[in-house]
Design a protein around this motif. Structure first.
Motif, PDB file in Angstrom:
ATOM      1  N   ASN A  88      27.298 -19.855  62.891  1.00 49.21           N
ATOM      2  CA  ASN A  88      27.064 -19.975  61.457  1.00 49.21           C
ATOM      3  C   ASN A  88      26.783 -21.421  61.059  1.00 49.21           C
ATOM      4  O   ASN A  88      27.363 -22.367  61.601  1.00 49.21           O
ATOM      5  CB  ASN A  88      28.278 -19.463  60.681  1.00 49.21           C
ATOM      6  N   LEU A  89      25.877 -21.573  60.093  1.00 48.84           N
ATOM      7  CA  LEU A  89      25.555 -22.888  59.539  1.00 48.84           C
ATOM      8  C   LEU A  89      26.073 -22.960  58.112  1.00 48.84           C
ATOM      9  O   LEU A  89      25.960 -22.001  57.344  1.00 48.84           O
ATOM     10  CB  LEU A  89      24.044 -23.112  59.567  1.00 48.84           C
ATOM     11  N   ASP A  90      26.643 -24.112  57.753  1.00 48.65           N
ATOM     12  CA  ASP A  90      27.141 -24.333  56.397  1.00 48.65           C
ATOM     13  C   ASP A  90      27.062 -25.808  56.072  1.00 48.65           C
ATOM     14  O   ASP A  90      26.455 -26.593  56.824  1.00 48.65           O
ATOM     15  CB  ASP A  90      28.572 -23.803  56.253  1.00 48.65           C
ATOM     16  N   ILE A 125      19.101 -26.880  60.172  1.00 53.79           N
ATOM     17  CA  ILE A 125      18.114 -26.868  61.250  1.00 53.79           C
ATOM     18  C   ILE A 125      18.754 -26.329  62.519  1.00 53.79           C
ATOM     19  O   ILE A 125      19.917 -26.614  62.820  1.00 53.79           O
ATOM     20  CB  ILE A 125      17.515 -28.281  61.483  1.00 53.79           C
ATOM     21  N   ILE A 126      17.980 -25.532  63.245  1.00 57.04           N
ATOM     22  CA  ILE A 126      18.413 -24.966  64.527  1.00 57.04           C
ATOM     23  C   ILE A 126      17.402 -25.339  65.597  1.00 57.04           C
ATOM     24  O   ILE A 126      16.199 -25.160  65.416  1.00 57.04           O
ATOM     25  CB  ILE A 126      18.520 -23.427  64.464  1.00 57.04           C
ATOM     26  N   SER A 152      15.459 -24.033  55.331  1.00 56.48           N
ATOM     27  CA  SER A 152      15.985 -24.210  56.678  1.00 56.48           C
ATOM     28  C   SER A 152      14.867 -24.081  57.704  1.00 56.48           C
ATOM     29  O   SER A 152      13.851 -23.425  57.461  1.00 56.48           O
ATOM     30  CB  SER A 152      17.078 -23.179  56.969  1.00 56.48           C
ATOM     31  N   SER A 153      15.106 -24.703  58.868  1.00 60.38           N
ATOM     32  CA  SER A 153      14.118 -24.686  59.948  1.00 60.38           C
ATOM     33  C   SER A 153      14.734 -24.067  61.193  1.00 60.38           C
ATOM     34  O   SER A 153      15.890 -24.359  61.545  1.00 60.38           O
ATOM     35  CB  SER A 153      13.639 -26.107  60.265  1.00 60.38           C
ATOM     36  N   ALA A 177      14.018 -17.993  56.531  1.00 65.11           N
ATOM     37  CA  ALA A 177      13.810 -19.324  57.110  1.00 65.11           C
ATOM     38  C   ALA A 177      12.476 -19.884  56.617  1.00 65.11           C
ATOM     39  O   ALA A 177      11.428 -19.234  56.755  1.00 65.11           O
ATOM     40  CB  ALA A 177      13.850 -19.342  58.627  1.00 65.11           C
ATOM     41  N   ASP A 178      12.497 -21.073  56.050  1.00 65.65           N
ATOM     42  CA  ASP A 178      11.284 -21.679  55.505  1.00 65.65           C
ATOM     43  C   ASP A 178      10.210 -21.856  56.572  1.00 65.65           C
ATOM     44  O   ASP A 178       9.051 -21.547  56.363  1.00 65.65           O
ATOM     45  CB  ASP A 178      11.621 -23.035  54.864  1.00 65.65           C
TER      46      ASP A 178
END
Length: 348
Positions: A88-90, A125-126, A152-153, A177-178
């Protein structure tokens, strides 16, 4: 700018499918606090994959190595149950640079569900590197879900080596996701090795997706079956490249690849290139792409039951997505994905 997802054999330049351009954008190390690394001995599949060319580009592989903040390694012996890895991203951890290596030993059987999610609307970003090595007579089921929010990327680099009589069942699911760049490359090196690959994507607004699925056959009597289903709304743009590469010596190989996209807006842009490359005589191959087409008979049947054309199309689209969603062996996540697809699919 870096060339990413480069086609092995170029097509017409006006299609804009020979490659995309994107520069790596991570320039500092940040800790990822939402999960601990599980590879204390620093094991990896670097040596196994050294002879192979994979990933989005050398620059993105280098970025993954330099700024890695999550390292996971699994060595599978015998039969193991599903492992659910939730990433998870936060606001506390908005940069994830992960390497996940799965080493499936001879006669092993395993299943992995990787969920890249985002719980807060913060710029994220991932850069993910996933590698799977399948030894003789092994089986791996791998489902990768990318469900992140706007701004987000996503950079996904997935690769596998499939040896004698081994089988990989892989599914890739992406919502929103952008910007997203995805490379999936599978090497069917072993005799009688097989690959089942499914993918779905749903893009809206000004979102961008560049995805490449390359399946290379070297072993004899190999088989690959790759099918992507997607939908585009708003001003979304998608570029899909699917390649079945039948190398010399892959006698009696059979490779299939296809992409089927539904256009839910006149402003959306779809570019698809299914490609079949062949260096051997005694082989079979199929490649196909379809844009905005649904089964007319089925559409007429549903409308005859009182549904509008748009509602009937929505039902058919979700039905096309269902086989891949059903491979998510986690009830809560599976229902969440179904609900989100239904919400994105709703049209006036």
């Amino acid at each position: 700018m870096e060339k990413v997802n480069v086609m092995r054999e170029p097509t017409w330049s006006y299609t804009k499918l020979n490659y995309s351009e994107k520069a790596p954008s991570i320039n500092e190390f940040k800790k990822y606090l939402n999960k601990e690394c599980s590879n204390k001995e620093n094991k990896n599949l670097d040596e196994v994959f050294a002879p192979k060319t994979y990933g989005l580009s050398e620059a993105f592989l280098k970025e993954n190595k330099e700024f890695n903040n999550l390292n996971i390694y699994r060595e599978i012996e015998g039969e193991s149950g599903l492992e659910f890895i939730n990433l998870n991203l936060d606001s506390k951890s908005n940069q994830l640079v992960t390497k996940i290596d799965i080493n499936a030993r001879k006669n092993s059987k395993s299943s992995f569900l990787l969920n890249f999610s985002q719980s807060e609307k913060t710029k994220s970003i991932i850069n993910s590197l996933i590698r799977v090595n399948l030894d003789e007579d092994s089986f791996v089921k791998l489902v990768v879900v990318v469900d992140i929010q706007e701004n987000s990327s996503n950079f996904q680099q997935i690769s596998s080596i499939i040896n004698d009589r081994a089988k990989l069942d892989i599914s890739y699911i992406e919502l929103q996701a952008d910007e997203s760049y995805v490379s999936i490359k599978n090497f069917l090196d072993g005799n009688e090795s097989s690959l089942e690959e499914n993918g779905i994507y749903f893009k809206d607004k000004n979102e961008f997706l560049d995805i490449a699925s390359f399946n290379e056959h070297k072993g004899e009597i190999t088989s690959s079956n790759c099918l992507f289903n997607g939908a585009l709304k708003g001003k979304a743009e998608k570029r899909w490249k699917g390649v079945v590469d039948l190398k010399r010596g892959c006698i009696k190989a059979d490779g299939k690849i296809g992409d089927y996209a539904m256009m839910l807006s006149p402003d959306a842009i779809n570019r698809s290139a299914p490609v079949l490359l062949n260096e051997e005589k005694d082989v079979a191959g199929e490649h196909a792409a379809s844009v905005g087409r649904l089964n007319k008979s089925m559409l007429f049947y549903i409308m005859s039951r009182g549904f509008s054309k748009k509602k009937a199309e929505s039902l058919m689209l979700e039905a096309n997505f269902a086989p891949t969603i059903d491979k998510v062996d986690h009830k809560e996540l599976r229902e969440k994905l179904r609900y989100k697809i239904h919400t994105m699919n709703t049209r006036d």
